[in-house]
Design a protein around this motif. Structure first.
Motif, PDB file in Angstrom:
ATOM      1  N   ARG A 364       0.854  -1.202   0.000  1.00  0.00           N
ATOM      2  CA  ARG A 364       0.000   0.000   0.000  1.00  0.00           C
ATOM      3  C   ARG A 364       0.882   1.242   0.000  1.00  0.00           C
ATOM      4  O   ARG A 364       2.049   1.190   0.381  1.00  0.00           O
ATOM      5  CB  ARG A 364      -0.907   0.030   1.238  1.00  0.00           C
ATOM      6  CG  ARG A 364      -1.910  -1.094   1.308  1.00  0.00           C
ATOM      7  CD  ARG A 364      -2.882  -0.877   2.464  1.00  0.00           C
ATOM      8  NE  ARG A 364      -3.959  -1.861   2.438  1.00  0.00           N
ATOM      9  CZ  ARG A 364      -4.009  -2.921   3.229  1.00  0.00           C
ATOM     10  NH1 ARG A 364      -3.060  -3.147   4.118  1.00  0.00           N
ATOM     11  NH2 ARG A 364      -5.020  -3.770   3.148  1.00  0.00           N
ATOM     12  N   ARG A 369      -1.575  14.122  -4.152  1.00  0.00           N
ATOM     13  CA  ARG A 369      -1.806  14.614  -5.509  1.00  0.00           C
ATOM     14  C   ARG A 369      -2.228  16.077  -5.397  1.00  0.00           C
ATOM     15  O   ARG A 369      -2.831  16.461  -4.396  1.00  0.00           O
ATOM     16  CB  ARG A 369      -2.948  13.857  -6.188  1.00  0.00           C
ATOM     17  CG  ARG A 369      -2.560  12.567  -6.864  1.00  0.00           C
ATOM     18  CD  ARG A 369      -3.697  12.118  -7.776  1.00  0.00           C
ATOM     19  NE  ARG A 369      -3.485  10.765  -8.244  1.00  0.00           N
ATOM     20  CZ  ARG A 369      -2.604  10.407  -9.162  1.00  0.00           C
ATOM     21  NH1 ARG A 369      -1.834  11.330  -9.715  1.00  0.00           N
ATOM     22  NH2 ARG A 369      -2.481   9.165  -9.529  1.00  0.00           N
ATOM     23  N   TYR A 387      -3.971  10.468  -0.886  1.00  0.00           N
ATOM     24  CA  TYR A 387      -4.660   9.327  -1.483  1.00  0.00           C
ATOM     25  C   TYR A 387      -4.050   8.036  -0.952  1.00  0.00           C
ATOM     26  O   TYR A 387      -2.896   8.008  -0.482  1.00  0.00           O
ATOM     27  CB  TYR A 387      -4.541   9.355  -3.010  1.00  0.00           C
ATOM     28  CG  TYR A 387      -5.366  10.421  -3.675  1.00  0.00           C
ATOM     29  CD1 TYR A 387      -6.595  10.132  -4.260  1.00  0.00           C
ATOM     30  CD2 TYR A 387      -4.926  11.741  -3.712  1.00  0.00           C
ATOM     31  CE1 TYR A 387      -7.359  11.119  -4.860  1.00  0.00           C
ATOM     32  CE2 TYR A 387      -5.684  12.741  -4.307  1.00  0.00           C
ATOM     33  CZ  TYR A 387      -6.904  12.419  -4.887  1.00  0.00           C
ATOM     34  OH  TYR A 387      -7.662  13.392  -5.477  1.00  0.00           O
ATOM     35  N   THR A 389      -3.390   3.962  -2.186  1.00  0.00           N
ATOM     36  CA  THR A 389      -3.460   2.938  -3.225  1.00  0.00           C
ATOM     37  C   THR A 389      -3.048   1.601  -2.623  1.00  0.00           C
ATOM     38  O   THR A 389      -2.214   1.547  -1.717  1.00  0.00           O
ATOM     39  CB  THR A 389      -2.581   3.293  -4.436  1.00  0.00           C
ATOM     40  OG1 THR A 389      -2.735   2.272  -5.430  1.00  0.00           O
ATOM     41  CG2 THR A 389      -1.112   3.381  -4.056  1.00  0.00           C
ATOM     42  N   SER A 390      -3.641   0.525  -3.121  1.00  0.00           N
ATOM     43  CA  SER A 390      -3.363  -0.810  -2.594  1.00  0.00           C
ATOM     44  C   SER A 390      -3.160  -1.784  -3.742  1.00  0.00           C
ATOM     45  O   SER A 390      -3.726  -1.631  -4.827  1.00  0.00           O
ATOM     46  CB  SER A 390      -4.539  -1.322  -1.743  1.00  0.00           C
ATOM     47  OG  SER A 390      -4.834  -0.419  -0.711  1.00  0.00           O
ATOM     48  N   SER A 391      -2.327  -2.789  -3.494  1.00  0.00           N
ATOM     49  CA  SER A 391      -2.206  -3.879  -4.458  1.00  0.00           C
ATOM     50  C   SER A 391      -1.923  -5.146  -3.676  1.00  0.00           C
ATOM     51  O   SER A 391      -1.256  -5.110  -2.644  1.00  0.00           O
ATOM     52  CB  SER A 391      -1.088  -3.605  -5.463  1.00  0.00           C
ATOM     53  OG  SER A 391       0.166  -3.791  -4.838  1.00  0.00           O
ATOM     54  N   SER A 398       0.491   0.717  -7.956  1.00  0.00           N
ATOM     55  CA  SER A 398      -0.118   1.489  -9.038  1.00  0.00           C
ATOM     56  C   SER A 398      -0.783   2.716  -8.437  1.00  0.00           C
ATOM     57  O   SER A 398      -1.574   2.607  -7.509  1.00  0.00           O
ATOM     58  CB  SER A 398      -1.165   0.641  -9.764  1.00  0.00           C
ATOM     59  OG  SER A 398      -1.966   1.483 -10.561  1.00  0.00           O
ATOM     60  N   THR A 400      -2.592   4.846 -10.177  1.00  0.00           N
ATOM     61  CA  THR A 400      -3.706   5.310 -11.003  1.00  0.00           C
ATOM     62  C   THR A 400      -5.060   4.917 -10.423  1.00  0.00           C
ATOM     63  O   THR A 400      -6.073   5.512 -10.749  1.00  0.00           O
ATOM     64  CB  THR A 400      -3.590   4.741 -12.425  1.00  0.00           C
ATOM     65  OG1 THR A 400      -3.472   3.313 -12.324  1.00  0.00           O
ATOM     66  CG2 THR A 400      -2.375   5.298 -13.133  1.00  0.00           C
ATOM     67  N   SER A 401      -5.094   3.895  -9.586  1.00  0.00           N
ATOM     68  CA  SER A 401      -6.381   3.450  -9.040  1.00  0.00           C
ATOM     69  C   SER A 401      -6.433   3.723  -7.536  1.00  0.00           C
ATOM     70  O   SER A 401      -6.600   2.816  -6.741  1.00  0.00           O
ATOM     71  CB  SER A 401      -6.585   1.959  -9.306  1.00  0.00           C
ATOM     72  OG  SER A 401      -5.497   1.234  -8.739  1.00  0.00           O
ATOM     73  N   ALA A 402      -6.238   4.975  -7.181  1.00  0.00           N
ATOM     74  CA  ALA A 402      -6.174   5.336  -5.768  1.00  0.00           C
ATOM     75  C   ALA A 402      -7.487   5.958  -5.302  1.00  0.00           C
ATOM     76  O   ALA A 402      -8.269   6.461  -6.103  1.00  0.00           O
ATOM     77  CB  ALA A 402      -5.035   6.315  -5.545  1.00  0.00           C
ATOM     78  N   GLU A 403      -7.682   5.921  -3.983  1.00  0.00           N
ATOM     79  CA  GLU A 403      -8.869   6.530  -3.391  1.00  0.00           C
ATOM     80  C   GLU A 403      -8.440   7.688  -2.493  1.00  0.00           C
ATOM     81  O   GLU A 403      -7.384   7.615  -1.861  1.00  0.00           O
ATOM     82  CB  GLU A 403      -9.609   5.529  -2.502  1.00  0.00           C
ATOM     83  CG  GLU A 403      -9.941   4.228  -3.139  1.00  0.00           C
ATOM     84  CD  GLU A 403     -10.351   3.209  -2.072  1.00  0.00           C
ATOM     85  OE1 GLU A 403     -11.464   3.372  -1.532  1.00  0.00           O
ATOM     86  OE2 GLU A 403      -9.570   2.297  -1.780  1.00  0.00           O
TER      87      GLU A 403
END
Lengths: 546, 192
Positions: A364, A369, A387, A389-391, A398, A400-403
């Motif tokens: 994570r 941003r 933000y 992000t998790s994988s 990544s 690009t797919s963050a909350e």
């Protein structure tokens, strides 16, 4: 006893500076015991005095000394204000300075891009060896069970122990120690010239890095203390006003400390980076050689953090502040220390990402941003938000797919933004915290988010951080949160609250609180030793929480 | 970062060196080393502008060099250099009024509201800047005695030496300044 015809504001005012006679003091005390209005006046005047005493001290312009000397030698006064930049001498000096700066900039720009600079390796300067002495203070700490270790750790450290710097005593003869809150062991260290405002314990428990105020200069100093013998390595001075420059990032194996400096010459009172005031660079301190290297030369570089070691290589994240910031992941072999950014392997580049903080398990990341602007140092001007992000696989995350880290902040436009803020992970790679968020947009209902509230949550919680995540410590307007550390199990937070210093001659003071995250109840560490500055703290976590 | 500071110890005496050019230079070097930063900050808070503060500080130390022989003893050094800075700043403020009425520091009631525009609100929302804005709206003599008292930690007697006022007059002035500052801080949303 005298009765006053009106409220004795003048005596209240004079009481703040010790300008009362004994008679006046007794009369005022008697009056205050019966007059609510005057008690409020006293409180307001006292707060006002504290606020003014806490205003930042600005460094003098670097050319002030030469200008004074020129004025004395020429028998003339300096330039009157309406004719700046002044006479022939001053003008010539200014032009020469600009030309020199331009030449330096050209040299560094061309050299830096084509031929990576060999970073200057600074020999360590050590000071003061310490003695170890047992302490009488002790309070409960998490994780009592020791884990098998090959050799005893400094301060009798066990995983989960809270370790923190403590500055106490009279201003002329301060005592500085590094304390283990669980067992009361204490290591005496050469005192710094001001209180620590950031600290980070290495994952191997051998070093504590800290940033402290450099007296009244407006500059800060970076240092690291070797906890096995108390020796202090001076890592250099930095401009005290640069936001985002207080992250002290240890590599997962504890060998390297990555940190940011706005390099500052104390004698000249100026930022020495060729890119000018507010410029920052990334430095690497190698604990095995105790040498420090400047590894960037861009003027806008910040140390972000580390990914886990993989394939025998370290991965360091560096961010470049700009209107649209970037972050770079630099890999280098364990056997070959990184000398300069350009000599490493570029593992990833993330556009629009600033100061990513990778979780200890590497799966994570919390990051910024937004659009930045340089005003002294860099901060966010619009849309600055943290933000997550998790994988599931780990490796490079990544972005690009963050909350958004705060799920309930209503964004009404670009002006809704944090200017600055801090965040951190627990060693469980799930517990996270955000604090010191300077919100510059429209306030949400109930004045949220609040700069003086610490927000703590879990990455696995779908709502992440909300207004309900806040731990409101009831701070005064002049208090500052100097640091937050999360315990390895994610059950406690150690929060250091710095209090404003009333006047130049008063000792600094802080409160180090340990908060139970389940009950939100807190207790003070090292209570009773006043005035004292305790913290910021760090939990010993061999897994490498930052 | 933080504005809370750990004080540095003062250097040794300034004016007890033997006579002669070398001693004079040494005394002045120590004076500059010890007081350039506090004087610059004092003046900067007085005039609210970094460039003007640098000019006034420069002139202050040039005057101090020329008047070094008039400094009687170590104990009065601080009041002495602050007095020179104060007079230099007041002269500058008066000149500024003469040349540019819009920048009149003494007719503060007629000045436009100095509260920040939208961009300053974004970047300048810190408590320090709100305090500085409140300070800037005070009458100059109120601002001056408040800074000397609460920032530079001077007693009423020392402030009197700097401002050329009696002890009693300083106490009265300081009280009025605190009252005005309280109201200005409330305008900035600080304090009660």
């Amino acid at each position: 006893m005298k009765r006053f015809d009106s409220h004795p504001d003048e005596l209240i005012s004079a009481s703040l500076t010790g300008d009362l006679t004994d008679v006046e003091r007794r009369e005022l005390q008697a009056h205050l015991s019966t007059c609510q209005v005057c008690r409020e006046t006293l409180e307001a005047f006292s707060q006002q005095r504290q606020l003014l005493a806490g205003l930042p001290v600005r460094a003098v312009p670097r050319d002030l000394g030469p200008r004074v000397r020129t004025g004395i030698d020429s028998g003339r006064f300096g330039a009157p204000w309406w004719r700046r930049p002044g006479g022939l001498l001053a003008g010539a000096a200014s032009l020469a300075t600009v030309a020199a700066a331009a030449l330096l900039a050209a040299f560094f720009l061309t050299g830096g891009l084509k031929n990576p600079q060999v970073a200057a390796s600074v020999p360590p300067s050590t000071s003061a060896v310490a003695t170890r002495s047992p302490s009488v203070t002790s309070s409960p700490a998490e994780t009592p069970e020791p884990t098998p270790t090959q050799a005893p750790l400094p301060l009798g450290m066990r995983p989960g122990d809270l370790v923190y710097p403590a500055l106490s005593g009279p201003i002329d003869t301060p005592q500085f120690t590094i304390d283990n809150n669980r067992n009361g062991q204490r290591l005496a260290v050469s005192p710094p010239s001001g209180q620590p405002i950031a600290a980070s314990l290495s994952p191997d428990g051998q070093w504590l890095a800290y940033i402290y105020l450099r007296g009244l200069s407006g500059a800060n100093e970076v240092a690291a203390v070797h906890l096995s013998d108390g020796s202090v390595v001076d890592l250099g001075a930095t401009e005290g006003t640069a936001p985002f420059s207080d992250r002290l990032a240890w590599s997962p194996d504890g060998r390297y400390l990555a940190f940011t400096k706005a390099p500052f010459d104390m004698a000249k009172g100026q930022n020495t980076d060729p890119h000018g005031p507010g410029s920052t660079e990334v430095y690497l301190f190698d604990t095995t050689t105790q040498a420090t290297s400047q590894i960037s030369s861009s003027g806008n570089a910040y140390a972000a953090g580390w990914s886990p070691i993989a394939d025998g290589r370290e991965t360091l994240w560096i961010s470049l502040a700009a209107q649209n910031p970037q972050s770079w992941a630099i890999r280098f072999p364990l056997s070959e220390p990184l000398k300069a950014v350009e000599t490493g392997e570029l593992a990833a580049r993330a556009d629009g990402v600033f100061l990513p903080l990778i979780s200890p398990d590497g799966k994570r990341a919390i990051f910024w941003r937004g659009t930045m602007k340089q005003s002294g140092g860099w901060s966010f001007i619009t849309s600055g938000l943290p933000y997550l992000t998790s994988s599931s696989s780990g490796g490079i995350p990544s972005f690009t797919s963050a909350e958004p880290l705060f799920s309930d902040i209503t964004i009404t436009g670009q002006s809704d933004s944090f200017a600055t803020g801090d965040f951190g992970w627990g060693a469980d790679s799930n517990t996270l915290a955000f604090w010191n968020g300077l919100w510059s947009g429209n306030h949400q209902p109930t004045g949220y988010p609040d700069q003086q509230v610490v927000y703590v949550g879990k990455a696995t919680d779908s709502s992440l951080l909300t207004a309900r995540s806040g731990i409101d410590l009831g701070l005064k307007a002049t208090d500052r949160i100097a640091g937050v550390a999360l315990s390895p199990g994610g059950t406690q937070a150690a929060i250091t609250v710095g209090h404003a210093t009333p006047g130049d001659l008063a000792s600094p003071s802080s409160t180090l609180l340990v908060v139970d995250l389940a009950t939100r109840k807190s207790h003070e560490v090292a209570a009773g030793s006043t005035p004292a500055w305790n913290g910021p703290g760090g939990y010993f976590s061999p897994t490498g929480a930052q | 970062m933080q504005s809370m500071v750990w004080p540095q110890r003062l250097a040794g005496p300034l004016v007890n060196a033997p006579s002669g050019d070398a001693a004079r230079e040494a005394s002045f070097e120590r004076l500059f080393a010890q007081f350039s930063e506090p004087i610059y900050n004092y003046v900067r808070r007085m005039v609210g502008d970094a460039d003007r503060a640098a000019d006034i500080t420069q002139d202050t130390f040039i005057k101090a060099y020329r008047k070094l022989d008039t400094l009687a003893d170590d104990a009065s050094t601080r009041s002495w250099i602050y007095r020179i800075a104060t007079n230099t700043a007041i002269d500058e403020i008066r000149r500024r009024r003469f040349v540019s009425p819009m920048g009149d520091d003494e007719r503060h009631e007629q000045r436009p509201d100095p509260r920040p525009g939208p961009e300053d609100q974004v970047l300048g929302a810190s408590i320090d800047e709100r305090i500085q804005r409140a300070l800037a709206r005070l009458r100059p003599n109120h601002r001056q005695c408040l800074i000397l008292s609460d920032v530079d930690d001077m007693s009423a007697t020392q402030i009197g030496e700097v401002m050329g006022m009696s002890y009693g007059a300083v106490r009265t002035l300081l009280c009025r300044a605190r009252g005005e500052m309280r109201r200005e801080l409330q305008r900035e949303g600080i304090g009660t």
